[in-house]
Design a protein around this motif. Structure first.
Motif, PDB file in Angstrom:
ATOM      1  N   THR A 175      82.871  84.948  64.449  1.00  7.17           N
ATOM      2  CA  THR A 175      82.206  83.844  65.135  1.00  7.17           C
ATOM      3  C   THR A 175      80.738  84.216  65.314  1.00  7.17           C
ATOM      4  OG1 THR A 175      82.881  84.836  67.207  1.00  7.17           O
ATOM      5  CG2 THR A 175      84.252  83.038  66.373  1.00  7.17           C
ATOM      6  N   SER A 176      79.923  83.197  65.473  1.00  5.45           N
ATOM      7  CA  SER A 176      78.496  83.466  65.654  1.00  5.45           C
ATOM      8  C   SER A 176      78.291  84.113  67.023  1.00  5.45           C
ATOM      9  CB  SER A 176      77.693  82.183  65.545  1.00  5.45           C
ATOM     10  OG  SER A 176      78.026  81.337  66.616  1.00  5.45           O
ATOM     11  N   ILE A 177      77.141  84.761  67.163  1.00  2.00           N
ATOM     12  CA  ILE A 177      76.899  85.421  68.456  1.00  2.00           C
ATOM     13  C   ILE A 177      75.935  84.625  69.332  1.00  2.00           C
ATOM     14  CG2 ILE A 177      77.499  87.744  67.742  1.00  2.00           C
ATOM     15  CD1 ILE A 177      74.645  88.342  67.139  1.00  2.00           C
ATOM     16  N   GLY A 178      75.496  83.473  68.817  1.00  2.99           N
ATOM     17  CA  GLY A 178      74.722  82.559  69.653  1.00  2.99           C
ATOM     18  C   GLY A 178      73.232  82.786  69.676  1.00  2.99           C
ATOM     19  N   LEU A 179      72.669  83.305  68.557  1.00  8.84           N
ATOM     20  CA  LEU A 179      71.208  83.442  68.484  1.00  8.84           C
ATOM     21  C   LEU A 179      70.591  82.058  68.283  1.00  8.84           C
ATOM     22  CD1 LEU A 179      70.978  86.509  66.044  1.00  8.84           C
ATOM     23  CD2 LEU A 179      71.095  86.518  68.546  1.00  8.84           C
ATOM     24  N   PRO A 180      69.314  81.888  68.679  1.00  9.69           N
ATOM     25  CA  PRO A 180      68.682  80.571  68.474  1.00  9.69           C
ATOM     26  C   PRO A 180      68.667  80.161  67.004  1.00  9.69           C
ATOM     27  CG  PRO A 180      67.295  82.005  69.814  1.00  9.69           C
ATOM     28  CD  PRO A 180      68.417  82.850  69.318  1.00  9.69           C
ATOM     29  N   LEU A 181      68.519  81.142  66.118  1.00  9.37           N
ATOM     30  CA  LEU A 181      68.582  80.901  64.672  1.00  9.37           C
ATOM     31  C   LEU A 181      69.390  82.048  64.099  1.00  9.37           C
ATOM     32  CD1 LEU A 181      67.515  79.131  62.288  1.00  9.37           C
ATOM     33  CD2 LEU A 181      65.649  80.773  62.070  1.00  9.37           C
ATOM     34  N   GLU A 182      70.483  81.723  63.446  1.00 10.44           N
ATOM     35  CA  GLU A 182      71.422  82.793  63.073  1.00 10.44           C
ATOM     36  C   GLU A 182      72.045  82.540  61.709  1.00 10.44           C
ATOM     37  OE1 GLU A 182      74.341  83.421  66.096  1.00 10.44           O
ATOM     38  OE2 GLU A 182      75.480  84.877  64.924  1.00 10.44           O
ATOM     39  N   ILE A 183      72.131  83.595  60.932  1.00 16.71           N
ATOM     40  CA  ILE A 183      72.860  83.527  59.665  1.00 16.71           C
ATOM     41  C   ILE A 183      74.192  84.231  59.895  1.00 16.71           C
ATOM     42  CG2 ILE A 183      72.888  84.205  57.232  1.00 16.71           C
ATOM     43  CD1 ILE A 183      69.812  84.322  57.362  1.00 16.71           C
ATOM     44  N   THR A 184      75.249  83.554  59.529  1.00 17.08           N
ATOM     45  CA  THR A 184      76.552  84.148  59.784  1.00 17.08           C
ATOM     46  C   THR A 184      77.432  84.034  58.537  1.00 17.08           C
ATOM     47  OG1 THR A 184      78.092  84.294  61.645  1.00 17.08           O
ATOM     48  CG2 THR A 184      77.750  82.136  60.749  1.00 17.08           C
ATOM     49  N   PRO A 185      78.214  85.066  58.229  1.00 16.46           N
ATOM     50  CA  PRO A 185      79.077  84.966  57.053  1.00 16.46           C
ATOM     51  C   PRO A 185      80.175  83.934  57.276  1.00 16.46           C
ATOM     52  CG  PRO A 185      79.161  87.175  58.039  1.00 16.46           C
ATOM     53  CD  PRO A 185      78.367  86.316  58.963  1.00 16.46           C
ATOM     54  N   CYS A 186      80.482  83.150  56.259  1.00 16.71           N
ATOM     55  CA  CYS A 186      81.469  82.084  56.438  1.00 16.71           C
ATOM     56  C   CYS A 186      82.884  82.631  56.542  1.00 16.71           C
ATOM     57  CB  CYS A 186      81.387  81.090  55.280  1.00 16.71           C
ATOM     58  SG  CYS A 186      79.942  80.047  55.452  1.00 16.71           S
ATOM     59  N   ASP A 187      83.189  83.616  55.736  1.00 18.41           N
ATOM     60  CA  ASP A 187      84.549  84.123  55.740  1.00 18.41           C
ATOM     61  C   ASP A 187      84.452  85.614  55.482  1.00 18.41           C
ATOM     62  OD1 ASP A 187      87.228  84.454  55.650  1.00 18.41           O
ATOM     63  OD2 ASP A 187      87.440  83.818  53.566  1.00 18.41           O
ATOM     64  N   TYR A 188      84.328  86.374  56.542  1.00 20.68           N
ATOM     65  CA  TYR A 188      84.050  87.789  56.326  1.00 20.68           C
ATOM     66  C   TYR A 188      85.217  88.494  55.667  1.00 20.68           C
ATOM     67  CZ  TYR A 188      82.404  92.431  56.619  1.00 20.68           C
ATOM     68  OH  TYR A 188      81.979  93.674  56.248  1.00 20.68           O
ATOM     69  N   SER A 189      84.924  89.175  54.621  1.00 22.94           N
ATOM     70  CA  SER A 189      85.892  90.090  54.009  1.00 22.94           C
ATOM     71  C   SER A 189      85.041  91.044  53.190  1.00 22.94           C
ATOM     72  CB  SER A 189      86.876  89.335  53.132  1.00 22.94           C
ATOM     73  OG  SER A 189      86.210  88.786  52.034  1.00 22.94           O
ATOM     74  N   HIS A 190      85.666  91.883  52.427  1.00 22.42           N
ATOM     75  CA  HIS A 190      84.887  92.788  51.589  1.00 22.42           C
ATOM     76  C   HIS A 190      84.071  91.964  50.606  1.00 22.42           C
ATOM     77  CE1 HIS A 190      86.694  96.568  52.845  1.00 22.42           C
ATOM     78  NE2 HIS A 190      87.806  95.900  52.965  1.00 22.42           N
ATOM     79  N   ALA A 191      82.778  92.114  50.633  1.00 21.03           N
ATOM     80  CA  ALA A 191      81.922  91.404  49.680  1.00 21.03           C
ATOM     81  C   ALA A 191      81.617  92.354  48.552  1.00 21.03           C
ATOM     82  CB  ALA A 191      80.641  90.975  50.370  1.00 21.03           C
ATOM     83  N   ARG A 192      81.918  91.905  47.344  1.00 23.28           N
ATOM     84  CA  ARG A 192      81.745  92.794  46.203  1.00 23.28           C
ATOM     85  C   ARG A 192      80.937  92.117  45.120  1.00 23.28           C
ATOM     86  NH1 ARG A 192      88.086  94.623  45.882  1.00 23.28           N
ATOM     87  NH2 ARG A 192      87.899  96.417  47.236  1.00 23.28           N
ATOM     88  N   MET A 193      80.375  92.962  44.281  1.00 24.16           N
ATOM     89  CA  MET A 193      79.661  92.436  43.114  1.00 24.16           C
ATOM     90  C   MET A 193      80.608  91.614  42.259  1.00 24.16           C
ATOM     91  SD  MET A 193      77.001  94.804  41.162  1.00 24.16           S
ATOM     92  CE  MET A 193      78.049  96.189  41.151  1.00 24.16           C
ATOM     93  N   GLY A 194      80.069  90.549  41.668  1.00 23.79           N
ATOM     94  CA  GLY A 194      80.906  89.718  40.808  1.00 23.79           C
ATOM     95  C   GLY A 194      81.696  88.683  41.587  1.00 23.79           C
ATOM     96  N   GLU A 195      81.362  88.521  42.865  1.00 20.03           N
ATOM     97  CA  GLU A 195      82.040  87.513  43.679  1.00 20.03           C
ATOM     98  C   GLU A 195      81.005  86.637  44.369  1.00 20.03           C
ATOM     99  OE1 GLU A 195      84.370  89.717  46.454  1.00 20.03           O
ATOM    100  OE2 GLU A 195      85.755  90.471  44.918  1.00 20.03           O
ATOM    101  N   SER A 196      81.430  85.439  44.726  1.00 21.34           N
ATOM    102  CA  SER A 196      80.547  84.551  45.484  1.00 21.34           C
ATOM    103  C   SER A 196      80.614  84.910  46.965  1.00 21.34           C
ATOM    104  CB  SER A 196      80.967  83.096  45.306  1.00 21.34           C
ATOM    105  OG  SER A 196      80.586  82.641  44.047  1.00 21.34           O
ATOM    106  N   TYR A 197      79.517  84.708  47.644  1.00 20.10           N
ATOM    107  CA  TYR A 197      79.470  84.992  49.070  1.00 20.10           C
ATOM    108  C   TYR A 197      78.772  83.817  49.743  1.00 20.10           C
ATOM    109  CZ  TYR A 197      79.176  87.776  53.298  1.00 20.10           C
ATOM    110  OH  TYR A 197      79.324  88.242  54.574  1.00 20.10           O
ATOM    111  N   GLU A 198      79.375  83.330  50.805  1.00 22.85           N
ATOM    112  CA  GLU A 198      78.822  82.149  51.469  1.00 22.85           C
ATOM    113  C   GLU A 198      78.392  82.487  52.887  1.00 22.85           C
ATOM    114  OE1 GLU A 198      81.504  78.792  51.947  1.00 22.85           O
ATOM    115  OE2 GLU A 198      79.869  77.428  51.443  1.00 22.85           O
ATOM    116  N   ILE A 199      77.227  81.987  53.232  1.00 21.12           N
ATOM    117  CA  ILE A 199      76.738  82.179  54.604  1.00 21.12           C
ATOM    118  C   ILE A 199      76.474  80.796  55.223  1.00 21.12           C
ATOM    119  CG2 ILE A 199      75.741  84.486  54.317  1.00 21.12           C
ATOM    120  CD1 ILE A 199      73.396  81.604  54.221  1.00 21.12           C
ATOM    121  N   GLN A 200      76.350  80.797  56.537  1.00 20.64           N
ATOM    122  CA  GLN A 200      76.015  79.554  57.226  1.00 20.64           C
ATOM    123  C   GLN A 200      74.834  79.814  58.158  1.00 20.64           C
ATOM    124  OE1 GLN A 200      78.936  77.965  60.017  1.00 20.64           O
ATOM    125  NE2 GLN A 200      78.435  75.881  59.397  1.00 20.64           N
TER     126      GLN A 200
END
Lengths: 266, 196
Positions: A175-200
């Motif tokens: 979950t987000s931590i409530g910063l005024p402007l924040e980038i947060t991972p959409c679905d945290y898991s191991h992020a690896r090369m060759g995969e898509s990664y989504e942020i919000q």
């Protein structure tokens, strides 16, 4: 117009980039592909500024000109390049200020505060100097997913956030931590090369659409951010991870610049 | 060391850098594992016959553990991007051939131009880095059919690699594998000494 000479405008001066160009294809990330009648090919980071069809001239504008006065940002980098920490391992983070993961010690930090957030409660952390670099030591007793952020106040307000994984198998959403402007991972898991990664991107807790998110990685040799993403209506943006090292995402809204460091995992 | 390092990391760590050829090898090796229902080789359960000595072969060595030293990597110098992977346990082999023109296109061409240069300007370094990112995504997200042809083939597995003893060369005095020693009227020599 059969073919044209392509010029690039650098600081107000036009330089001939390629002669007799018969093919120009704008691509992603501000790339422009060119091919001339001699079969020579070139890709440049630029945008088309003007096309003088009668005079067979195409004038590009160098995008890297924008980075001569970049807005400084702060970001966190873990002391491991392994993607996560092991249980019992001392967790250290370095705090940098600069641009595109290139730190500039001359910029100096303006009394930043560091915090770790767990279940909505923020706990202040000590930032100390370690051989000229600001460092945060979280100790060896952590476990799970830990969110850490740094806040630097001033005319330009700066935030840096990261998620630290200690141990294995922590594939939970965050979950987000409530910063005024924040980038947060959409679905945290191991992020690896060759995969898509989504942020919000969230502004005051709400998705921020149409925001430009710059993305870079620690192994880059480019002067400017290699990727520029735009958030959709839900404030989300996706990137395909193609480089080694940790990734950094940066977004600006008004006087706030906020970054998120993605620790890439093996 | 954490277990289960993904195949692509294994390949990059072994090869040292990311390039289109290596990524093609990653695709081929991962496909072979899936097709044959195998993992990484431990002791010559798998065999790879490669018809090139290009970058992709490093991915095959790293991911399948069919390696030069272990004796389960056989190199045929045909200059073709063709890899035959065989499984002793599954009694099955698959021949994987890179499609002609699979790496054609303006971005691949430009990458090759830059890769061939001895010295790159700052702009060209950035350009090459951008291109690797673009090509990476293309190769890793393309369907396997776009990149390769494959078919199962009859394959007779050779015996496991033998370990030969060494004998002393009468020329240089160094040891030479018995099976590679050259016997002459003047003595037993290693190959370099025999040709001197």
């Amino acid at each position: 117009m059969c073919e044209a000479n392509v010029y690039i405008n650098r600081s107000g001066h036009e330089e001939l980039l390629m002669e007799k160009v018969d093919r120009i294809i704008p691509g992603e990330d501000n790339n422009i592909f060119m091919e001339n009648i001699f079969g020579e090919r070139r890709v440049v980071q630029a945008r088309i500024r003007e096309m003088e069809l009668v005079h067979h001239r195409v004038i590009l504008e160098e995008i890297s000109a924008e980075i001569k006065t970049p807005h400084a940002e702060i970001w966190l980098e873990p002391s491991t390049d392994h993607g996560h920490f092991h249980e019992g391992e001392e967790v250290k983070l370095k705090l940098y200020k600069g641009y595109n993961m290139s730190s500039d010690a001359e910029l100096g930090l303006n009394n930043p505060g560091a915090y770790t957030v767990s279940e909505g409660v923020a706990k202040e952390l000590d930032i100390h100097d370690h051989h000229g670099t600001a460092e945060i030591n979280l100790g060896p007793e952590l476990d799970g997913l830990i969110q850490v952020y740094v806040h630097e106040q001033g005319e330009q307000e700066r935030y840096a956030k990261t998620v630290i994984e200690v141990g294995h198998h922590h594939h939970h959403g965050l979950t987000s931590i409530g910063l005024p402007l924040e980038i947060t991972p959409c679905d945290y898991s191991h992020a690896r090369m060759g995969e898509s990664y989504e942020i919000q991107v969230l502004k005051e807790g709400n998705p921020l659409p149409n925001a430009e998110v710059r993305a870079t990685y620690s192994s880059t040799n480019s002067r400017d951010y290699p990727h520029r993403l735009t958030t959709n209506e839900e404030g989300r943006a996706k990137i395909f991870l193609t480089a080694r090292g940790n990734y950094l995402f940066s977004v600006q809204d008004g006087s706030i610049i906020s970054t998120f460091t993605l620790m890439k995992s093996f | 060391m954490c277990k289960n390092m993904p195949p692509i990391e294994l390949a990059i760590q072994f090869h040292g850098h990311i390039c289109p050829g290596l990524l093609m090898g990653v695709r081929a090796a991962e496909f072979a594992q899936k097709y044959l229902g195998v993992g990484q080789d431990y002791d010559e359960e798998l065999l790879a016959v490669v018809e090139t000595d290009a970058c992709a072969v490093d991915a095959i060595q790293a991911i399948l553990s069919c390696t030069f030293g272990k004796g389960n990597l056989i190199f045929k110098d045909y200059g073709k991007h063709v890899y035959t992977i065989a499984s002793r346990e599954q009694n099955k082999a698959v021949r994987i051939a890179q499609k002609y023109g699979a790496l054609n296109g303006s971005e691949f061409e430009r990458y090759r131009q830059l890769a061939a240069k001895d010295h790159l300007t700052d702009d060209e370094i950035s350009e090459k880095e951008q291109l690797i990112g673009v090509l990476f995504e293309k190769i890793m997200t393309a369907s396997f059919e776009e990149l390769f042809d494959w078919r199962e083939i009859p394959f007779e597995m050779p015996e496991r690699a033998r370990i030969h003893g060494s004998i002393r060369c009468d020329g240089c005095g160094e040891g030479v594998m018995e099976a590679r020693a050259v016997h002459t009227d003047k003595g037993i020599f290693c190959s370099p000494c025999a040709t001197e």
